[in-house]
Design an enzyme around this catalytic site. Structure first.
Site, short mmCIF file in Angstrom:
data_model
loop_
_atom_site.label_atom_id
_atom_site.label_comp_id
_atom_site.label_asym_id
_atom_site.label_seq_id
_atom_site.Cartn_x
_atom_site.Cartn_y
_atom_site.Cartn_z
N GLY A 114 112.48 32.84 63.78
CA GLY A 114 112.41 32.57 65.20
C GLY A 114 111.79 31.21 65.45
N GLY A 163 106.57 28.33 70.49
CA GLY A 163 106.03 27.15 71.13
C GLY A 163 105.47 26.14 70.13
N GLY A 200 106.29 25.94 66.75
CA GLY A 200 107.12 25.57 65.62
C GLY A 200 107.98 26.75 65.26
N VAL A 213 109.20 30.03 62.79
CA VAL A 213 108.74 31.13 61.94
C VAL A 213 109.82 31.40 60.89
CG1 VAL A 213 107.94 33.51 61.87
CG2 VAL A 213 107.50 32.10 63.89
N ASP A 224 98.65 37.90 76.90
CA ASP A 224 100.11 37.82 76.92
C ASP A 224 100.72 39.09 76.34
OD1 ASP A 224 102.64 35.42 75.87
OD2 ASP A 224 102.46 36.63 77.68
#
Ligand SMILES: *[C@@H]1O[C@H](CO)[C@@H](O)[C@H](O)[C@H]1NC(C)=O
Ligand SMILES: *[C@@H]1O[C@H](CO)[C@@H](O)[C@H](O)[C@H]1NC(C)=O
Ligand SMILES: *[C@@H]1O[C@H](CO)[C@@H](O)[C@H](O)[C@H]1NC(C)=O
Ligand SMILES: *[C@@H]1O[C@H](CO)[C@@H](O)[C@H](O)[C@H]1NC(C)=O
Ligand SMILES: *[C@@H]1O[C@H](CO)[C@@H](O)[C@H](O)[C@H]1NC(C)=O
Ligand SMILES: *[C@@H]1O[C@H](CO)[C@@H](O)[C@H](O)[C@H]1NC(C)=O
Ligand SMILES: *[C@@H]1O[C@H](CO)[C@@H](O)[C@H](O)[C@H]1NC(C)=O
Ligand SMILES: *[C@@H]1O[C@H](CO)[C@@H](O)[C@H](O)[C@H]1NC(C)=O
Ligand SMILES: *[C@@H]1O[C@H](CO)[C@@H](O)[C@H](O)[C@H]1NC(C)=O
Length: 885
Positions: free
Chosen positions: A590, A593, A595, A597, A706
């Site tokens: 993925g 924000g 960088g 994964v 979040d």
């Protein structure tokens, strides 16, 4: 030309006073500065050498280790050196050290002598061999010819600190031991060389009248050992006193006798051999004219070494000492031949009273910074630390003290202590002020001792990035600055509150243990083990590198010099290892924000590797927050850290891999399978427990900020773990009940109060969780995709107020659920999602309620024969861990 060259470097010492030397030492009282240790002597006892009158004390309180042994009397014979009869041997440990604090100390020149006589003390009848260290360097290797002979090692050494460490090093299979140690202060102007120390090669008393007798104290006030040596030459002597006022103070007994060449044209000569042509020799020759010259007689000679003029036209003075030496060494040969030739005008052959030969010894290691040493020694003394803490704390590196870590690259080249672990060491009393003198200390672990008193303010002035005070009995106010440092994320702080509410328990592995089972102990170990990562890398090294690269803004002035420490940490992976782990970043899980994964493997374990994009400064802060949080928390329902990478601009965090990716994918219908109600309840419970831990298991509380389905990750067993602490902030203990911060979070999940007031509380997370629960119940997005974009809470409310819960439930359940369970969950979700935050329950209550929901659902299964087995299909090529925003 050679003559000129040598003349320049030679020094002539001539004294003219006729005063005789007067010794005024009481025989039962050791001369000032003398340190005389009889190793192996029982504590508190003394031995005395009758010939010198010097008392030798027991070594018992100078060393922590070793055992006392006695030589068999048959080996001692009629030796006068009583200190040889006992030894201390060291069957345990590779390094055993005496720490001696002579007075005067630092900067003073000492003659240090270590004596060894085997005497078959261990009845093994095997001559041992081992090393003798002075400070951090090898002084000499001890080798014996036989059981009877005494090996003596002497060195003239300027103390670089107030104490001197003399260590016995096990180099093979034999057990090191020592018989005696002697320190004699010298006059600083004696034996000058440009650098290094001098190892005694020989002290020769030429043609002594005392056959077989070593001349030493009290004849030699410096207690050098002058060995008698007979030449076949003629002996000359005087019984008169000799003016002896040069600083060498060669004993009268040595000076009164001299060797003389037999006939006028004969060269007086001697030589010595070495196998090491790099060895550097220094020679000190002592001359006295002991014959009263008649009219017309003269004695004048030249001194040559290996055929080169060393000193020209020496005329010894009547009853006065001339000491000849060179500041530079003789080196490069295997044999050194000294020839003393009369000059042409001389009517008498040359004479010589005595000479000394030394080899130079350079000490490379400075050892640990002495302020650090003084501090750590004080700590050892104060707390009576029972550990193998001997010799220098940091050097040599293979003998690093247990519980310490050092950096070896500070600007002054002396090692510095950067980490101290005194956990569970039985410490009592206050925190010792000497800790403040460990000015480079980054990590301090005092946990699980019985320390009491106040936690001192000075700890907050130290450059600590990790401080563990848990499991002690501290009282009084806790330094606010420490809490502030913790809040700012520059200090990983763990402590127990004193219990009166002044301070709170902070989050740490131990404190939170009871709140959740640690299902990944290896990972938890990594979290704690790599605690330095938090500040050292993220705030220190990395900042400096960024600064150097002119990429980052000024984020704070932190400290450097810790790379040596970091290199040693186990859970740190190099960039090359990360490449290996991820198979050159082959599979992207993925993009977030900060960088990207990636998927990877550490051994057989799958991992997710989040690499920080070097261009993202905003991401860096969040990355840092996430790392610091991961380091301080550990719970089965929170994603855990496997390791990290910190190499140049390559920063990455390695997490456990969550095979079933995030909850939102399973709810959105992206997958062909669906999660049935029981599974969803279990996931909700897991997530709630993760949040409960952050809110109530950690002090100060941690607010996730979040909470949403894409941050709830699922492992292969659909166990849920909260991810993405990028926006988390620790709750302050000093500033009331909220944190003012920039609005962050995801629309629909974000607490409406927080949105308008910027005030953040745990209840904001409860709101978000309520929305998540509603999304899980209904299978609809948090903001409906209808024209008026109504919030899910409003929508649910508008329907359930008429009592029809089945209208809101995810139709994909196919009515396979217990209605009471769903009802209860809806009610819970609606209270959580209340607009008025005081009406929202705490996560403790949420967890309890969810357990009841789950019980209702599971209980209904027995009665429900249609209970279906869930089938979930996973597309292995599209996964996302942890959830990026
Ligand atoms: C040196 O020589 C003298 C006599 O020449 C003798 O008495 C003495 O024992 C000798 N000393 C040594 C150490 O051999
Ligand atoms: C060292 O020797 C010099 C010269 O003999 C003398 O002046 C000085 O006082 C001595 N220093 C000490 C500390 O004995
Ligand atoms: C010593 O040497 C000189 C000159 O070389 C010589 O004249 C003298 O006879 C020698 N003396 C003896 C005793 O050999
Ligand atoms: C030879 O002497 C030099 C100078 O003291 C030393 O550095 C070196 O280690 C010695 N070599 C051996 C083989 O002992
Ligand atoms: C010293 O004198 C002897 C005899 O006179 C001579 O053989 C030798 O070469 C001389 N040594 C030097 C270094 O001049
Ligand atoms: C040792 O550390 C102290 C405190 O940081 C410093 O002032 C001192 O200069 C250091 N000593 C040496 C010899 O480098
Ligand atoms: C810290 O070091 C200084 C100088 O190095 C010393 O004077 C002081 O006593 C030390 N403080 C403690 C508490 O050991
Ligand atoms: C902690 O300190 C208090 C008072 O200072 C004392 O009463 C108590 O016994 C201590 N507890 C432990 C476990 O030592
Ligand atoms: C907590 O303890 C500290 C020191 O023991 C004291 O100064 C403070 O007043 C106490 N606070 C309360 C609320 O009792």
């Amino acid at each position: 030309m050679l003559v000129a060259k040598y003349c320049l470097v030679l020094t002539l010492i001539l004294t003219c006073s006729l005063d005789s030397l007067h010794l005024v030492h009481a025989q039962d009282d050791n001369p000032p500065g003398f340190v005389s240790i009889d190793c192996g002597l029982p504590e508190g006892s003394e031995s005395r050498v009758s010939s010198t009158g010097i008392y030798y004390k027991s070594d018992a309180n100078l060393i922590d280790s070793g055992v006392s042994e006695s030589l068999l009397p048959s080996y001692l014979g009629n030796t006068v050196e009583t200190y040889l009869s006992t030894v201390r041997s060291f069957p345990q440990g590779k390094k055993n050290c005496y720490t001696i604090q002579p007075s005067p100390g630092k900067g003073r020149k000492y003659l240090i002598r270590a004596s060894f006589m085997y005497g078959n003390y261990d009845s093994l009848d095997q001559l041992p061999t081992f090393d003798l260290n002075l400070g951090t360097d090898t002084w000499s290797t001890i080798v014996f010819q036989d059981s009877y002979s005494v090996v003596r090692k002497e060195i003239i050494h300027v103390l670089s600190s107030d104490y001197v460490n003399i260590c016995l090093i096990k180099t093979g299979t034999s057990t090191p031991f020592i018989s005696a140690l002697e320190l004699r202060p010298l006059n600083s102007s004696m034996y000058p060389i440009d650098s290094g120390s001098l190892l005694t090669f020989q002290h020769i008393d030429c043609d002594s009248t005392r056959s077989n007798t070593v001349i030493r104290y009290p004849n030699d006030i410096y207690d050098r050992r002058w060995m008698p040596f007979n030449w076949t030459n003629t002996k000359v002597s005087t019984s008169l006193d000799i003016a002896n006022k040069n600083e060498y103070l060669v004993p009268m007994e040595v000076l009164r006798t001299a060797s003389r060449a037999q006939n006028i044209n004969e060269t007086f000569q001697f030589y010595w051999d070495t196998t090491n042509t790099s060895e550097e020799f220094y020679m000190y020759m002592h001359f006295v004219e002991v014959e009263k010259l008649q009219a017309g007689q003269s004695r004048e000679f030249n001194i040559y070494i290996n055929g080169l003029l060393w000193y020209a036209q020496l005329v010894p003075k009547y009853l006065n000492v001339n000491t000849i030496y060179s500041r530079g060494p003789k080196t490069g040969d295997t044999r050194y031949r000294v020839e003393i030739n009369k000059t042409e005008s001389s009517t008498l052959p040359p004479i010589i009273s005595g000479y000394e030969i030394y080899t130079a010894k350079k000490f490379s290691n400075l050892g640990t910074n002495e302020t650090d040493v003084a501090a750590i020694r004080n700590i050892k003394l104060t707390y009576q630390v029972r550990r193998d803490w001997q010799g220098d704390p940091c050097e040599p590196e293979d003998f690093l003290w247990d519980g310490l870590e050092c950096s070896y690259h500070s600007s002054d080249h002396s090692a510095r202590i950067i980490s101290l672990n005194l956990s569970a060491s039985g410490l009592t009393g206050d925190i010792v002020p000497s800790l403040a003198n460990l000015t480079q200390l980054k990590t301090l672990d005092l946990s699980n001792n019985n320390l009491s008193g106040q936690v001192p303010e000075f700890l907050s002035e130290m450059p600590l990035s990790v401080l563990n005070l848990k499991g002690n009995n501290f009282t009084g106010p806790f330094p606010a600055q420490l809490l502030e440092n913790k809040r700012k994320g520059i200090l990983a702080l763990s402590f127990d509150g004193p219990g009166n509410g002044t301070s709170r328990e902070l989050c740490g592995r131990e404190s939170c243990k009871n709140k959740g089972n640690n299902s990944t102990p290896a990972v938890a170990g990594a979290v704690v083990g790599s605690a330095l990562f938090l500040a050292a890398i993220l705030f220190g090294t990395w900042l400096l590198r960024r600064r150097a690269l002119r990429v980052a803004r000024k984020l704070g002035n932190q400290d450097q010099g810790n790379s040596g420490y970091l290199d040693k940490k186990k859970r740190q992976y190099t960039y090359a290892e990360v490449l290996n782990i991820t198979g050159n970043f082959k599979r992207v899980l993925g993009n977030g924000g900060f960088g990207t994964v990636y998927h990877g493997h550490v051994g057989d374990t799958q991992v997710a590797v989040k690499m920080l994009s070097p261009t993202s400064t905003q991401g860096y802060k969040e990355f840092q927050a996430e790392a610091s949080l991961l380091l301080s928390v550990s719970h089965k329902n929170l994603t855990s850290l496997v390791g990290y990478c910190n190499e140049g601009m390559n920063m990455g965090i390695i997490y456990e891999y969550m095979a079933n990716r995030s909850l939102d994918e399973h709810l959105s219908g992206k997958n062909s399978g669906i999660l049935r109600w029981e599974t969803r309840l279990q996931i909700a419970l897991d997530a709630a427990q993760g949040l409960e831990y952050l809110h109530h298991g950690c002090k100060p509380a941690i607010i996730h900020r979040d909470v949403k389905p894409s941050n709830i990750l699922l492992n292969e067993r659909f166990q849920a773990k909260l991810a993405d602490f990028g926006l988390s902030r620790a709750y302050p203990v000093d500033g009331g009940t909220h944190v003012t911060t920039i609005v962050a979070g995801t629309p629909g999940y974000l607490d409406p109060n927080y949105n308008t007031s910027n005030r953040l509380t745990e209840k904001s997370d409860v709101f978000s969780f309520g929305v998540v629960l509603l999304v899980m119940i209904t299978g609809r997005p948090q903001i409906l995709t209808t024209e008026d974009r109504i919030h899910i809470a409003q929508w649910v409310d508008s329907i359930v107020q008429y009592g029809d819960v089945q209208q809101v439930v995810d139709p994909r359940f196919n009515r396979n659920y217990n209605v009471n369970s769903v009802w209860k969950a809806v009610e819970l979700a609606m209270t959580c999602a209340s607009r008025i935050s005081s009406r929202r329950p705490t996560m403790n209550t949420v967890v309890m309620e969810l357990k009841e929901c789950l019980a209702l659902e599971i209980g209904s299964h027995d009665a429900d024969p249609n209970n279906s087995i869930e089938i979930v299909q996973i597309d292995p090529e599209s996964s996302l861990v942890p959830g990026p925003r």
